[in-house]
Design a protein around this motif. Structure first.
Motif, PDB file in Angstrom:
ATOM      1  N   SER A 152       0.870  -1.193   0.095  1.00  0.00           N
ATOM      2  CA  SER A 152       0.185  -0.064  -0.106  1.00  0.00           C
ATOM      3  C   SER A 152       0.834   1.323  -0.038  1.00  0.00           C
ATOM      4  CB  SER A 152      -1.062  -0.113   1.288  1.00  0.00           C
ATOM      5  OG  SER A 152      -1.859  -0.812   1.436  1.00  0.00           O
ATOM      6  N   HIS A 153       2.080   1.124   0.320  1.00  0.00           N
ATOM      7  CA  HIS A 153       3.129   2.332   0.543  1.00  0.00           C
ATOM      8  C   HIS A 153       4.130   2.489  -0.613  1.00  0.00           C
ATOM      9  CE1 HIS A 153       1.328   1.556   4.511  1.00  0.00           C
ATOM     10  NE2 HIS A 153       1.513   2.949   4.633  1.00  0.00           N
ATOM     11  N   LEU A 154       3.883   1.556  -1.581  1.00  0.00           N
ATOM     12  CA  LEU A 154       4.897   1.670  -2.604  1.00  0.00           C
ATOM     13  C   LEU A 154       4.774   2.907  -3.617  1.00  0.00           C
ATOM     14  CD1 LEU A 154       5.219  -2.152  -4.154  1.00  0.00           C
ATOM     15  CD2 LEU A 154       7.043  -0.686  -2.898  1.00  0.00           C
ATOM     16  N   TYR A 181       5.976   2.425  18.426  1.00  0.00           N
ATOM     17  CA  TYR A 181       5.470   1.821  17.260  1.00  0.00           C
ATOM     18  C   TYR A 181       5.498   2.501  16.273  1.00  0.00           C
ATOM     19  CZ  TYR A 181       2.941  -0.378  13.655  1.00  0.00           C
ATOM     20  OH  TYR A 181       2.486  -0.824  12.485  1.00  0.00           O
ATOM     21  N   PHE A 182       4.683   3.641  16.232  1.00  0.00           N
ATOM     22  CA  PHE A 182       4.649   4.328  15.069  1.00  0.00           C
ATOM     23  C   PHE A 182       6.003   5.080  14.616  1.00  0.00           C
ATOM     24  CE2 PHE A 182       0.163   5.071  17.227  1.00  0.00           C
ATOM     25  CZ  PHE A 182      -0.370   4.114  15.942  1.00  0.00           C
ATOM     26  N   ASP A 183       6.895   5.326  15.451  1.00  0.00           N
ATOM     27  CA  ASP A 183       8.223   5.887  15.024  1.00  0.00           C
ATOM     28  C   ASP A 183       8.626   4.668  14.171  1.00  0.00           C
ATOM     29  OD1 ASP A 183      10.154   7.808  15.130  1.00  0.00           O
ATOM     30  OD2 ASP A 183      11.185   6.313  16.202  1.00  0.00           O
ATOM     31  N   GLY A 194       6.373   7.815  -2.243  1.00  0.00           N
ATOM     32  CA  GLY A 194       7.724   8.907  -2.350  1.00  0.00           C
ATOM     33  C   GLY A 194       7.553   9.725  -0.731  1.00  0.00           C
ATOM     34  N   ILE A 195       7.477   9.122   0.409  1.00  0.00           N
ATOM     35  CA  ILE A 195       7.249   9.851   1.573  1.00  0.00           C
ATOM     36  C   ILE A 195       8.603  10.404   1.807  1.00  0.00           C
ATOM     37  CG2 ILE A 195       6.754   9.529   4.052  1.00  0.00           C
ATOM     38  CD1 ILE A 195       4.972   7.109   3.136  1.00  0.00           C
ATOM     39  N   ARG A 196       8.517  11.828   2.286  1.00  0.00           N
ATOM     40  CA  ARG A 196       9.932  12.364   2.602  1.00  0.00           C
ATOM     41  C   ARG A 196       9.744  12.488   4.172  1.00  0.00           C
ATOM     42  NH1 ARG A 196       7.724  16.339  -1.542  1.00  0.00           N
ATOM     43  NH2 ARG A 196       7.546  17.877   0.227  1.00  0.00           N
TER      44      ARG A 196
HETATM   45  C1  HEM Z   1       3.044   2.863  11.397  1.00  0.00           C
HETATM   46  C2  HEM Z   1       2.820   3.438  10.393  1.00  0.00           C
HETATM   47  C3  HEM Z   1       1.920   3.328   9.419  1.00  0.00           C
HETATM   48  C4  HEM Z   1       0.645   2.630   9.354  1.00  0.00           C
HETATM   49  C5  HEM Z   1       0.332   1.703  10.531  1.00  0.00           C
HETATM   50  C6  HEM Z   1       0.022   2.378   8.204  1.00  0.00           C
HETATM   51  C7  HEM Z   1      -1.102   1.955   7.843  1.00  0.00           C
HETATM   52  C8  HEM Z   1      -1.573   1.825   6.491  1.00  0.00           C
HETATM   53  C9  HEM Z   1      -2.666   0.913   6.042  1.00  0.00           C
HETATM   54  C10 HEM Z   1      -3.188   0.008   6.874  1.00  0.00           C
HETATM   55  C11 HEM Z   1      -2.948   1.246   4.893  1.00  0.00           C
HETATM   56  C12 HEM Z   1      -3.792   0.631   3.837  1.00  0.00           C
HETATM   57  C13 HEM Z   1      -5.246   1.064   3.886  1.00  0.00           C
HETATM   58  C14 HEM Z   1      -6.332   0.293   3.115  1.00  0.00           C
HETATM   59  O1  HEM Z   1      -6.020  -0.903   2.617  1.00  0.00           O
HETATM   60  O2  HEM Z   1      -7.197   0.976   2.571  1.00  0.00           O
HETATM   61  C15 HEM Z   1      -2.105   2.382   4.365  1.00  0.00           C
HETATM   62  C16 HEM Z   1      -2.077   2.952   3.289  1.00  0.00           C
HETATM   63  C17 HEM Z   1      -1.480   4.274   2.964  1.00  0.00           C
HETATM   64  N1  HEM Z   1      -0.682   5.012   3.788  1.00  0.00           N
HETATM   65 FE1  HEM Z   1      -0.049   4.211   5.539  1.00  0.00          FE
HETATM   66  N2  HEM Z   1       0.394   3.447   7.381  1.00  0.00           N
HETATM   67  C18 HEM Z   1       1.742   3.913   8.140  1.00  0.00           C
HETATM   68  C19 HEM Z   1       2.570   5.215   7.620  1.00  0.00           C
HETATM   69  C20 HEM Z   1       2.167   6.018   6.646  1.00  0.00           C
HETATM   70  C21 HEM Z   1       3.061   7.072   6.251  1.00  0.00           C
HETATM   71  C22 HEM Z   1       4.145   7.692   7.123  1.00  0.00           C
HETATM   72  C23 HEM Z   1       2.320   7.822   5.238  1.00  0.00           C
HETATM   73  C24 HEM Z   1       2.603   9.168   4.528  1.00  0.00           C
HETATM   74  C25 HEM Z   1       3.294   9.979   5.249  1.00  0.00           C
HETATM   75  C26 HEM Z   1       1.340   6.823   4.924  1.00  0.00           C
HETATM   76  C27 HEM Z   1       0.487   7.279   3.651  1.00  0.00           C
HETATM   77  C28 HEM Z   1      -0.372   5.942   3.245  1.00  0.00           C
HETATM   78  C29 HEM Z   1      -0.983   6.400   2.091  1.00  0.00           C
HETATM   79  C30 HEM Z   1      -1.201   7.536   0.866  1.00  0.00           C
HETATM   80  C31 HEM Z   1      -1.846   4.937   1.854  1.00  0.00           C
HETATM   81  C32 HEM Z   1      -2.816   4.526   0.751  1.00  0.00           C
HETATM   82  C33 HEM Z   1      -4.196   5.578   1.224  1.00  0.00           C
HETATM   83  C34 HEM Z   1      -5.218   5.101   0.250  1.00  0.00           C
HETATM   84  O3  HEM Z   1      -5.182   5.010  -1.031  1.00  0.00           O
HETATM   85  O4  HEM Z   1      -6.484   5.121   0.592  1.00  0.00           O
HETATM   86  N3  HEM Z   1       1.289   5.862   5.650  1.00  0.00           N
HETATM   87  N4  HEM Z   1      -1.474   2.682   5.467  1.00  0.00           N
END
Ligand code: HEM
Length: 157
Positions: free
Chosen positions: A82-84, A121-123, A87-89
């Motif tokens: 999901s994070h590919l 954890y979040f860090d 380009g997180i800065r």
């Molecule tokens: C502990 C750190 C993090 C966790 C637990 C987390 C969790 C998740 C999860 C569970 C998803 C999938 C959501 C889905 O299936 O709809 C997701 C997607 C995503 N995450 Fe994270 N994330 C983290 C850090 C970050 C950070 C640092 C960023 C950006 C600053 C980020 C940006 C995104 C974006 C843009 C998506 C796709 C959103 C979408 O299109 O709905 N995440 N993340």
């Protein structure tokens, strides 16, 4: 290793936080802030309301609640995918952490002792998300292993 109070194992972070309803409240409080934030809102341009629920389900598993993210939502590999390409800065990651810290304080005002384990954890997790986000969509990440579990002492094996 689990610390024991008398003969009773300390409850999981999941139970101490209040289970799924509490994690849904945290996820809601966090994304309300994200979508109102001028730096982060563009990163979440494809945001869907399902995202809020998926993050709550992921956190439940990490904090030793039900393993539903693994059984129903594609598990650890899907989370990384999901994070590919995002380009997180550094400044995005920093803001993400600031907003999450505020959301944790608002959601769990009576549990200040849980703030540090949650934020550690979040860090840790945001550093991985940032690293993965530098690779393009479609990158083969291999098998990342099971969903990590996080407790009061940090990463559990
Ligand atoms: C502990 C750190 C993090 C966790 C637990 C987390 C969790 C998740 C999860 C569970 C998803 C999938 C959501 C889905 O299936 O709809 C997701 C997607 C995503 N995450 Fe994270 N994330 C983290 C850090 C970050 C950070 C640092 C960023 C950006 C600053 C980020 C940006 C995104 C974006 C843009 C998506 C796709 C959103 C979408 O299109 O709905 N995440 N993340």
């Amino acid at each position: 290793m689990r610390r024991l109070i008398g003969m009773t194992p300390e409850p999981s972070l999941y139970d101490s936080l209040g289970g799924m309803p509490a994690l849904r409240r945290l996820s809601d409080a966090f994304y309300e802030r994200v979508l109102a934030d001028e730096l982060l809102a563009p990163v979440f341009a494809n945001f869907s309301p399902r995202h809020v629920e998926h993050v709550a389900v992921w956190l439940a598993e990490v904090f030793s609640g039900p393993a539903e993210f693994t059984t129903s939502l594609g598990g650890h590999q899907s989370l990384l995918h999901s994070h590919l390409g995002l380009g997180i800065r550094d400044e995005h990651r920093q803001r993400w952490l600031e907003l999450m810290s505020a959301a944790v304080d608002d959601t769990f005002p009576d549990s200040p002792d849980l703030h540090a384990p949650l934020m550690s954890y979040f860090d840790w997790g945001t550093a991985i998300a940032q690293q993965v986000s530098q690779d393009p969509v479609g990158t083969d990440l291999g098998d990342p292993g099971p969903t990590p579990r996080w407790g009061r002492e940090g990463l559990q094996t």
